[in-house]
Design a protein around this motif. Structure first.
Motif, PDB file in Angstrom:
ATOM      1  N   ILE A  83      10.790   6.852  56.970  1.00 36.13           N
ATOM      2  CA  ILE A  83       9.709   5.939  56.576  1.00 36.13           C
ATOM      3  C   ILE A  83       8.419   6.706  56.342  1.00 36.13           C
ATOM      4  CG2 ILE A  83       8.304   3.998  57.325  1.00 36.13           C
ATOM      5  CD1 ILE A  83      10.622   2.927  58.825  1.00 36.13           C
ATOM      6  N   GLY A  84       8.155   7.682  57.225  1.00 31.76           N
ATOM      7  CA  GLY A  84       6.947   8.482  57.067  1.00 31.76           C
ATOM      8  C   GLY A  84       6.941   9.246  55.756  1.00 31.76           C
ATOM      9  N   VAL A  85       8.093   9.841  55.425  1.00 32.59           N
ATOM     10  CA  VAL A  85       8.186  10.584  54.168  1.00 32.59           C
ATOM     11  C   VAL A  85       7.973   9.649  52.987  1.00 32.59           C
ATOM     12  CG1 VAL A  85       9.751  11.839  52.676  1.00 32.59           C
ATOM     13  CG2 VAL A  85       9.665  12.380  55.079  1.00 32.59           C
TER      14      VAL A  85
ATOM     15  N   ALA B 271      11.251  17.581  56.560  1.00 32.30           N
ATOM     16  CA  ALA B 271      11.167  16.370  57.374  1.00 32.30           C
ATOM     17  C   ALA B 271      12.477  15.937  57.996  1.00 32.30           C
ATOM     18  CB  ALA B 271      10.622  15.216  56.535  1.00 32.30           C
TER      19      ALA B 271
ATOM     20  N   PHE C 261      15.295   6.563  53.547  1.00 31.30           N
ATOM     21  CA  PHE C 261      14.391   5.545  53.028  1.00 31.30           C
ATOM     22  C   PHE C 261      13.544   6.048  51.875  1.00 31.30           C
ATOM     23  CE2 PHE C 261      14.220   1.496  54.752  1.00 31.30           C
ATOM     24  CZ  PHE C 261      14.700   1.535  56.040  1.00 31.30           C
TER      25      PHE C 261
ATOM     26  N   LEU D  97      15.013   7.872  61.335  1.00 29.21           N
ATOM     27  CA  LEU D  97      14.609   6.724  60.534  1.00 29.21           C
ATOM     28  C   LEU D  97      13.101   6.671  60.382  1.00 29.21           C
ATOM     29  CD1 LEU D  97      15.940   4.244  59.253  1.00 29.21           C
ATOM     30  CD2 LEU D  97      15.192   2.980  61.224  1.00 29.21           C
ATOM     31  N   ILE D  98      12.397   6.899  61.496  1.00 26.74           N
ATOM     32  CA  ILE D  98      10.935   6.874  61.443  1.00 26.74           C
ATOM     33  C   ILE D  98      10.425   7.940  60.500  1.00 26.74           C
ATOM     34  CG2 ILE D  98       8.851   7.060  62.816  1.00 26.74           C
ATOM     35  CD1 ILE D  98      10.403   4.685  63.524  1.00 26.74           C
ATOM     36  N   CYS D  99      11.047   9.129  60.585  1.00 25.16           N
ATOM     37  CA  CYS D  99      10.619  10.200  59.678  1.00 25.16           C
ATOM     38  C   CYS D  99      10.858   9.815  58.235  1.00 25.16           C
ATOM     39  CB  CYS D  99      11.402  11.478  59.968  1.00 25.16           C
ATOM     40  SG  CYS D  99      10.755  12.321  61.361  1.00 25.16           S
TER      41      CYS D  99
ATOM     42  N   ALA E 212      14.285   8.512  65.694  1.00 23.53           N
ATOM     43  CA  ALA E 212      13.427   9.532  65.074  1.00 23.53           C
ATOM     44  C   ALA E 212      13.727   9.782  63.601  1.00 23.53           C
ATOM     45  CB  ALA E 212      13.502  10.828  65.871  1.00 23.53           C
TER      46      ALA E 212
ATOM     47  N   GLN F 233       1.920   7.801  48.616  1.00 29.37           N
ATOM     48  CA  GLN F 233       0.475   7.963  48.626  1.00 29.37           C
ATOM     49  C   GLN F 233       0.043   9.263  47.972  1.00 29.37           C
ATOM     50  OE1 GLN F 233      -1.657   5.603  49.517  1.00 29.37           O
ATOM     51  NE2 GLN F 233       0.129   4.319  49.824  1.00 29.37           N
ATOM     52  N   THR F 234       0.863  10.298  48.096  1.00 26.84           N
ATOM     53  CA  THR F 234       0.518  11.547  47.409  1.00 26.84           C
ATOM     54  C   THR F 234       0.489  11.331  45.912  1.00 26.84           C
ATOM     55  OG1 THR F 234       1.575  12.807  49.147  1.00 26.84           O
ATOM     56  CG2 THR F 234       1.198  13.938  47.077  1.00 26.84           C
TER      57      THR F 234
ATOM     58  N   PHE G 109       6.176   6.886  52.834  1.00 29.24           N
ATOM     59  CA  PHE G 109       4.737   6.659  52.693  1.00 29.24           C
ATOM     60  C   PHE G 109       4.052   7.855  52.080  1.00 29.24           C
ATOM     61  CE2 PHE G 109       4.427   2.709  54.078  1.00 29.24           C
ATOM     62  CZ  PHE G 109       4.108   2.411  55.381  1.00 29.24           C
ATOM     63  N   PHE G 110       4.389   9.019  52.622  1.00 34.33           N
ATOM     64  CA  PHE G 110       3.710  10.236  52.214  1.00 34.33           C
ATOM     65  C   PHE G 110       3.878  10.470  50.719  1.00 34.33           C
ATOM     66  CE2 PHE G 110       1.605  14.016  53.353  1.00 34.33           C
ATOM     67  CZ  PHE G 110       2.078  15.011  52.540  1.00 34.33           C
TER      68      PHE G 110
END
Lengths: 564, 345
Positions: free
Chosen positions: B143-145, B126, B70, B139-141, B137, B151-152, B147-148
């Motif tokens: 998505i988390g990456v 990640a 993602f 897929l969620i990671c 897990a 935003q960074t 966002f990260f």
């Protein structure tokens, strides 16, 4: 030698984290928040935590020797190195045109306001000292460590949330005198911090004693467990009802938002946690609920009442219709994607959600849905003649809705349908082979999940009084998914915890609002790594995810004896 | 024929009705002349080349790891940002005007370096810990990456929209057969074709490429054959990241805007293109990308205008997402792909 290398590596990793916080702009912002005014800011606290963490992690798997302390010191100093390097670069080159967060404030903070070499040397020395402290802390007996952590947590929380606590304390006279002792302006006084630290230590000791005492007594019969759980729930409910009255309307508003997300979370929990259907288009159901309520009740040209013979409804009448519409749309979403699985289902539902978002904002649907201007003048709910206008009253509406929904969700989870969903989640083909009607189960999952979201959307519409298409972004779906993941998939208390942590906290810490998605992203990855079952998991989930940890030891003897 | 089948047929029918009805309606109305259609087509090919490059990253990573990355769209964004600083620097120093190819080359170099590094880092930090975890897990990671990264970059560079410098080429168009074609579009398509040709050569004519295809086919057997799977995965991410970086720079030159959220929607659309072509299939991703670009560019005018929808360009994304959904439902293995997709579940 490898210990030294791992310490270096750890220190460097922590240092990069600190560097990242600085460059992204969080560190200067954290610096603005005081814990103990004039002395300790949240930024300092973060750096302290990083230094201690570097030392503690470096010492974690090592023997208690002097060389380990040295390694921890090195780790701490290395952790400070990237920041020192950043400060040195900032002194000579102005990078502000590129990295907007590298402000003079940051430089001041990193060098402690002193001249460059001294300040940076102090920074590295502080890093080393913190590393040693972290190492010693990790060696300290557990009792002492817990006491210290409780104490620090107490005064840090009191300091960080000082604005809200001060507002609460100003209400009463004798709490106001306590407030004067503990707080001044925007932070704690040194004596206030000391007092709170002691209170925290005592509370920590007390809770530890309580835990050992109850463990000694034993857990008790099932009736006792059930009774205890009911009393716990009653206490929590009482607190929830009384707290907003005491804490003011801002807290009431935050709690209402948390309540809405809890509603949505319970709906997505049915789809993702129980049935294993990863639905990223969830925000579409929320939008359907909100828009249905809007066009049924609003006092504007877009309401159905103004161009058809249908009468304008009240919120209470519009809510069931909104829920029904959401269910219909949910089933309609689910039907095409019944055969799609796994990641593909996530992307397909995301696409459907995005289509709804684009349609809702477009000029094409504007005659019905108001287009980019949205629909305004949605009335507040009214009981009898009393209009529920203030946030606290609306929070009670949300609380009532959430409780009804929670009851439904709880009964569904323990019903035949719920078990069919769990079978579906674990293995679709086997579930079908066992006779579960996949189509019916999946469509019910989508429909019922959508119902919760529709209810939340309806309340959202009346809470805001106006809805705009920009409120229905994909981000909301991912928010809800994140709070389920963090709280614990498939567990209702987990949804509440997740919502409190991921929605409530950022609302309370308003100025960090821009960085909440940074935290979400990091939190998702970290949670998946260290605690994939979530913060308050359902027992089955925890068993599933840690099955390998709990394998019993087998020894040759027992097998030999069994073979006899 | 139960109601689910009815619903699916209704879906097919609706889409077909919109497509055919819209086309007929547009041709009857003939609101657009040849020049306009050619404009749409050229823009579509340009956009398609960008989507194709991003889709290649998705398809290669999926082939090797069975993971939808993602965050790939955001890696494109990182490349675009890095390129932004170089491009404005060359603009200020006059290099962009005097020697545009050198300037663009420098931009591409820096952008590729940054995006490749970030891609490799995300894999290492990640994705690697979750390589053998089934379920949600990874897929969620991802998505988390995503966002990260977003935003960074927002924190580092601000949330305002930054503009790439204009290339100031006068005249701005090639005139072929009496019709103007923007030079920048020609440049983008040409570079994209070159980079895709290089990628194809790497994947099919080098040892590492063969290793990649082996790991994509059967990871365990490839490991048994002595292939270092970790190295192959890192190489795949690096290649994908490089392509995304190039795509990012060109996207920014064409659309002239860079902001922290720019990678998300093109990323999802490029994923649709990858699935359309057949996930795990390199030529498929290229074809899918071009197809998606052309359909997205020509579609609003061709389909929506014909059936009387006002402001059809707002619904541009609807076309891309509908295409994505139709592919996922009705032909998950895509145009050129083998039935990898059903296996995955």
């Amino acid at each position: 030698m490898t210990h030294l290398r791992s310490s270096l590596f750890l220190g460097f990793a922590f240092g990069i984290v600190a560097l990242h916080l600085a460059v992204v702009g969080l560190l200067p912002m954290l610096n603005q928040r005081w814990i103990i005014i004039g002395t300790l800011s949240l930024g300092h606290g973060t750096l302290l935590a990083i230094g201690l963490g570097a030392g503690a992690f470096a010492a974690r798997y090592q023997v208690r020797r002097l060389s380990t302390v040295l390694h921890a010191a090195i780790a701490g100093a290395i952790a400070a190195l990237p920041l020192a390097a950043l400060a040195t670069v900032m002194l000579h080159v102005n990078l502000r045109w590129m990295f907007i967060a590298l402000s003079p404030d940051l430089l001041h903070m990193l060098t402690f306001g002193l001249a460059a070499p001294i300040g940076l040397g102090l920074l590295m020395f502080a890093g080393g000292a913190l590393g040693v402290a972290g190492c010693l802390l990790s060696w300290a007996p557990a009792r002492l460590r817990h006491a210290l952590i409780w104490g620090c947590t107490a005064f840090v929380i009191a300091g960080v949330f000082q604005e809200l606590i001060q507002i609460m304390m100003q209400a009463n006279d004798w709490t106001a005198t306590i407030q004067d002792v503990l707080y001044t302006w925007e932070g704690l006084t040194p004596q206030g911090a000391a007092i709170l630290f002691l209170c925290g230590v005592l509370a920590g000791g007390g809770s530890g004693l309580l835990r050992t005492r109850t463990a000694a007594r034993g857990n008790g019969s099932p009736q006792a467990v059930r009774r205890r759980r009911s009393t716990n729930m009653a206490i929590v409910l009482a607190v929830l009802i009384v707290f907003p009255l005491v804490a003011g309307s801002y807290i009431g508003q935050v709690m209402m938002l948390v309540g809405l997300y809890i509603l949505m979370g319970m709906g997505l929990n049915l789809e993702v946690g129980l049935a294993g259907l990863l639905d990223l288009g969830f925000v579409a159901f929320f939008a359907v609920g909100a828009y249905t309520t809007a066009i049924l009740t609003a006092d504007s040209a877009h309401a159905l009442a103004s161009y058809t013979v249908l009468p304008s409804l009240t919120i209470w009448e519009a809510m069931p219709i909104s829920v029904l519409m959401a269910v219909v749309v949910g089933v309609a979403f689910g039907m095409p994607v019944l055969g799609v699985r796994g990641d593909y289902l996530a992307v397909a539902t995301m696409g459907l959600g995005e289509i709804v978002r684009v349609l809702v904002a477009s000029d094409f649907a504007a005659p019905l849905l108001g287009g980019a201007q949205g629909i305004l003048q949605i009335p507040r709910p009214a009981i009898g003649g009393l209009v529920l206008n203030d946030p606290v009253a609306l929070f009670y509406v949300t609380l009532a809705a959430a409780m009804v929904a929670a009851w439904f969700a709880w009964r569904l989870e323990n019903s035949r349908l719920g078990r069919a969903w769990m079978a579906l989640r674990d293995d679709e083909d086997v579930a079908q082979a066992l006779g579960i009607n996949l189509v019916k189960a999946k469509l019910l999952a989508y429909g019922l999940g959508a119902a919760f979201a529709g209810l939340a959307g309806s309340i959202f519409a009346t809470m805001l009084g106006a809805i705009y298409p920009s409120s229905f972004q994909l981000l909301i779906s991912i928010n809800v998914l994140a709070l389920i993941i963090v709280g614990g998939m498939g567990s209702l208390p987990g949804v509440v915890v997740g919502a409190a942590v991921l929605i409530g906290l950022p609302e309370l810490l308003r100025e960090f609002g821009e960085y909440r998605y940074l935290f979400y992203g990091a939190a998702l990855v970290i949670m998946m790594r260290i605690r994939p079952e979530g913060l308050w998991p359902s027992p089955t989930r925890r068993r599933e995810l840690h099955a390998d940890d709990a394998l019993p030891e087998t020894d040759g003897e027992s097998i030999a004896m069994a073979a006899d | 024929m139960n109601f689910v089948d009815i619903a699916l047929w209704a879906m097919r029918f609706t889409v077909l009705a919109v497509v055919l009805g819209g086309t007929i309606g547009t041709l009857i109305r003939s609101r657009y002349g040849i020049t306009e259609w050619l404009d749409f087509l050229v823009f579509g090919v340009t956009l398609g080349s960008i989507y194709a490059q991003v889709a290649l990253g998705y398809t290669m990573v999926y082939g090797v790891l069975r993971l939808i990355n993602f965050a790939h769209g955001d890696i494109m964004m990182t490349g675009a940002f890095a390129g932004y600083f170089v491009a404005t620097a060359t603009d200020h120093s006059g290099l962009l005007a005097s020697d545009p190819f050198l300037a663009i080359g420098l931009t591409l170099l820096v952008s590729v370096a940054v995006s490749t590094t970030i891609a490799v880092l995300t894999e290492r930090l990640a994705y690697r810990p979750f390589r053998h975890v089934r379920g949600l897990a990874p897929l969620i990671c991802a998505i988390g990456v995503s966002f990260f990264l977003e935003q960074t970059f927002r924190g580092m560079f601000g949330s305002s929209i930054k503009a790439y410098p204009d290339l100031h080429w006068t005249p701005a168009d090639f005139v072929i057969g009496g019709y103007p074609i923007p030079k920048i579009d020609v440049l983008v398509v040409a570079c994209a074709i070159i980079s895709m040709a290089v990628l194809y050569a790497i994947v099919h004519h080098t040892r590492m490429g063969t290793a990649m295809r082996a790991v994509a086919e059967d990871t365990d057997t490839a490991a048994l054959m002595g292939i270092d799977v970790n190295r192959v995965v890192v190489f795949t991410f690096a290649l994908g990241g490089a392509m995304a970086g190039i795509a990012g720079v060109f996207y920014a030159f064409v659309f002239k805007q860079v902001y922290f959220y720019m990678g998300f929607t093109p990323g999802i659309k490029a994923f649709g293109a990858a699935v359309l072509g057949g996930i795990g299939n390199v030529p498929g991703a290229m074809i899918g990308g071009f197809f998606l670009g052309i359909v997205e560019s020509v579609g609003p005018a061709l389909f929506f205008d014909g059936i009387g929808i006002t402001a059809p360009y707002q619904l541009r994304d609807v076309i891309a997402f509908t295409l994505l959904i139709m592919v996922l439902i009705f032909r998950p293995h895509g145009l050129l792909g083998e039935r990898l997709a059903k296996q995955r579940a």
